[in-house]
Design a protein around this motif. Sequence first.
Motif, PDB file in Angstrom:
ATOM      1  N   ASP A  92      46.706  27.856  96.362  1.00 16.19           N
ATOM      2  CA  ASP A  92      46.206  29.225  96.513  1.00 16.19           C
ATOM      3  C   ASP A  92      44.931  29.237  97.346  1.00 16.19           C
ATOM      4  O   ASP A  92      44.582  30.246  97.947  1.00 16.19           O
ATOM      5  CB  ASP A  92      45.923  29.831  95.130  1.00 16.19           C
ATOM      6  CG  ASP A  92      47.181  29.952  94.287  1.00 16.19           C
ATOM      7  OD1 ASP A  92      48.147  30.558  94.765  1.00 16.19           O
ATOM      8  OD2 ASP A  92      47.196  29.431  93.161  1.00 16.19           O
ATOM      9  N   GLU A  93      44.235  28.085  97.344  1.00 19.54           N
ATOM     10  CA  GLU A  93      42.983  28.009  98.087  1.00 19.54           C
ATOM     11  C   GLU A  93      42.673  26.566  98.437  1.00 19.54           C
ATOM     12  O   GLU A  93      42.903  25.656  97.639  1.00 19.54           O
ATOM     13  CB  GLU A  93      41.839  28.601  97.258  1.00 19.54           C
ATOM     14  CG  GLU A  93      40.508  28.646  97.983  1.00 19.54           C
ATOM     15  CD  GLU A  93      39.465  29.431  97.199  1.00 19.54           C
ATOM     16  OE1 GLU A  93      38.322  29.527  97.690  1.00 19.54           O
ATOM     17  OE2 GLU A  93      39.791  29.934  96.113  1.00 19.54           O
ATOM     18  N   ASN A  94      42.162  26.343  99.648  1.00 18.13           N
ATOM     19  CA  ASN A  94      41.691  25.040 100.095  1.00 18.13           C
ATOM     20  C   ASN A  94      40.171  25.071 100.217  1.00 18.13           C
ATOM     21  O   ASN A  94      39.604  26.010 100.795  1.00 18.13           O
ATOM     22  CB  ASN A  94      42.286  24.668 101.458  1.00 18.13           C
ATOM     23  CG  ASN A  94      43.761  24.319 101.360  1.00 18.13           C
ATOM     24  OD1 ASN A  94      44.150  23.503 100.540  1.00 18.13           O
ATOM     25  ND2 ASN A  94      44.581  24.949 102.196  1.00 18.13           N
ATOM     26  N   VAL A  95      39.528  24.048  99.664  1.00 20.53           N
ATOM     27  CA  VAL A  95      38.079  23.900  99.821  1.00 20.53           C
ATOM     28  C   VAL A  95      37.855  22.575 100.545  1.00 20.53           C
ATOM     29  O   VAL A  95      38.117  21.512  99.989  1.00 20.53           O
ATOM     30  CB  VAL A  95      37.362  23.907  98.460  1.00 20.53           C
ATOM     31  CG1 VAL A  95      35.851  23.875  98.668  1.00 20.53           C
ATOM     32  CG2 VAL A  95      37.752  25.130  97.636  1.00 20.53           C
ATOM     33  N   VAL A  96      37.382  22.632 101.778  1.00 20.74           N
ATOM     34  CA  VAL A  96      37.325  21.459 102.644  1.00 20.74           C
ATOM     35  C   VAL A  96      35.894  21.223 103.127  1.00 20.74           C
ATOM     36  O   VAL A  96      35.202  22.160 103.535  1.00 20.74           O
ATOM     37  CB  VAL A  96      38.256  21.623 103.862  1.00 20.74           C
ATOM     38  CG1 VAL A  96      38.232  20.375 104.733  1.00 20.74           C
ATOM     39  CG2 VAL A  96      39.680  21.934 103.404  1.00 20.74           C
ATOM     40  N   ALA A  97      35.480  19.961 103.065  1.00 24.75           N
ATOM     41  CA  ALA A  97      34.168  19.571 103.586  1.00 24.75           C
ATOM     42  C   ALA A  97      34.341  18.303 104.428  1.00 24.75           C
ATOM     43  O   ALA A  97      34.701  17.250 103.905  1.00 24.75           O
ATOM     44  CB  ALA A  97      33.182  19.325 102.456  1.00 24.75           C
ATOM     45  N   VAL A  98      34.121  18.418 105.736  1.00 24.44           N
ATOM     46  CA  VAL A  98      34.208  17.282 106.651  1.00 24.44           C
ATOM     47  C   VAL A  98      32.838  17.123 107.322  1.00 24.44           C
ATOM     48  O   VAL A  98      32.415  17.995 108.097  1.00 24.44           O
ATOM     49  CB  VAL A  98      35.308  17.494 107.714  1.00 24.44           C
ATOM     50  CG1 VAL A  98      35.367  16.282 108.655  1.00 24.44           C
ATOM     51  CG2 VAL A  98      36.662  17.725 107.049  1.00 24.44           C
ATOM     52  N   PHE A  99      32.153  16.052 106.957  1.00 24.45           N
ATOM     53  CA  PHE A  99      30.788  15.851 107.431  1.00 24.45           C
ATOM     54  C   PHE A  99      29.930  17.084 107.119  1.00 24.45           C
ATOM     55  O   PHE A  99      29.055  17.470 107.917  1.00 24.45           O
ATOM     56  CB  PHE A  99      30.757  15.553 108.937  1.00 24.45           C
ATOM     57  CG  PHE A  99      31.320  14.216 109.300  1.00 24.45           C
ATOM     58  CD1 PHE A  99      30.551  13.073 109.222  1.00 24.45           C
ATOM     59  CD2 PHE A  99      32.635  14.113 109.716  1.00 24.45           C
ATOM     60  CE1 PHE A  99      31.088  11.840 109.555  1.00 24.45           C
ATOM     61  CE2 PHE A  99      33.182  12.883 110.048  1.00 24.45           C
ATOM     62  CZ  PHE A  99      32.405  11.731 109.966  1.00 24.45           C
ATOM     63  N   SER A 100      30.202  17.681 105.963  1.00 24.97           N
ATOM     64  CA  SER A 100      29.472  18.899 105.604  1.00 24.97           C
ATOM     65  C   SER A 100      29.589  19.119 104.099  1.00 24.97           C
ATOM     66  O   SER A 100      30.041  18.241 103.363  1.00 24.97           O
ATOM     67  CB  SER A 100      30.052  20.109 106.366  1.00 24.97           C
ATOM     68  OG  SER A 100      31.415  20.308 105.992  1.00 24.97           O
ATOM     69  N   GLY A 101      29.187  20.300 103.642  1.00 25.33           N
ATOM     70  CA  GLY A 101      29.304  20.641 102.236  1.00 25.33           C
ATOM     71  C   GLY A 101      30.053  21.950 102.070  1.00 25.33           C
ATOM     72  O   GLY A 101      29.971  22.849 102.919  1.00 25.33           O
ATOM     73  N   ALA A 102      30.818  22.068 100.968  1.00 27.88           N
ATOM     74  CA  ALA A 102      31.546  23.294 100.671  1.00 27.88           C
ATOM     75  C   ALA A 102      31.384  23.607  99.188  1.00 27.88           C
ATOM     76  O   ALA A 102      31.519  22.710  98.346  1.00 27.88           O
ATOM     77  CB  ALA A 102      33.025  23.162 101.031  1.00 27.88           C
ATOM     78  N   VAL A 103      31.113  24.860  98.887  1.00 27.63           N
ATOM     79  CA  VAL A 103      30.862  25.269  97.506  1.00 27.63           C
ATOM     80  C   VAL A 103      31.713  26.483  97.175  1.00 27.63           C
ATOM     81  O   VAL A 103      31.801  27.428  97.967  1.00 27.63           O
ATOM     82  CB  VAL A 103      29.369  25.610  97.277  1.00 27.63           C
ATOM     83  CG1 VAL A 103      29.144  26.066  95.831  1.00 27.63           C
ATOM     84  CG2 VAL A 103      28.487  24.421  97.599  1.00 27.63           C
TER      85      VAL A 103
END
Length: 226
Positions: A92-103
């Motif tokens: 239902d949802e993707n939370v992706v962090a590539v060389f970064s941050g995701a909240v």
Amino acid sequence: MDLQKQTAPAATELRASDADRDRVADILRDALAEGRLTADEHAERVEGVLAAKTVGELDVFIRDLPAAHERPAPYLRVPSRPAPVAIPADPDENVVAVFSGAVRKGRWRAGRRIHAYALFGSVEIDLSEALFEYQQVVIRAIAVFGNVEVRVPENVSLRGTGGGVLGNFEVDTLDAEDPEAPVVHVDGWAVLGNIEGRPKRGKLVADILDRVQRKVDKSLRKHLDR
């Protein structure tokens, strides 16, 4: 060569722990408050509890009290892992962090499946204020040289299945008292990374509290209508 048989000690002969003593002391305190014991009887029994070394010795001090004969509440089995057909294959949802941050945090609606990917980055999924539309929530986490943290309210159930390859996978087991409470399953792998799932202390799902309050109000109305 014959091996000597060792008989396990009876339950009453087991060494008492501090938790056992605290349990008996709580029963005695309640008995004093209810007027079942006098102050002198209470003081005498508490002194004996502190000196007791076995479970059997502890039982002597509460044998004549009703609380000692009450049956423990039945264990509420946490719902088993949902069948594959019950949870959609696509997130239902993707939370992706590539060389970064995701909240993902705050007041948001949690779907049945959430995917979290941390590649040289950090992902935080905070469900402490989320709206649970479904009882079963699956979070698929992959951390490669990264970090995925999942935080849940204290009044939900939490389960984890996964592992680490030169990394860490650690999900606390949490059992909710309400059998209808949401169950969060954290699955995943940490490759030279970290995946954690823990309760957020002091945070409760407001929806569950509202449901309990509605049940109480309904019971009160039935009682008043009689």
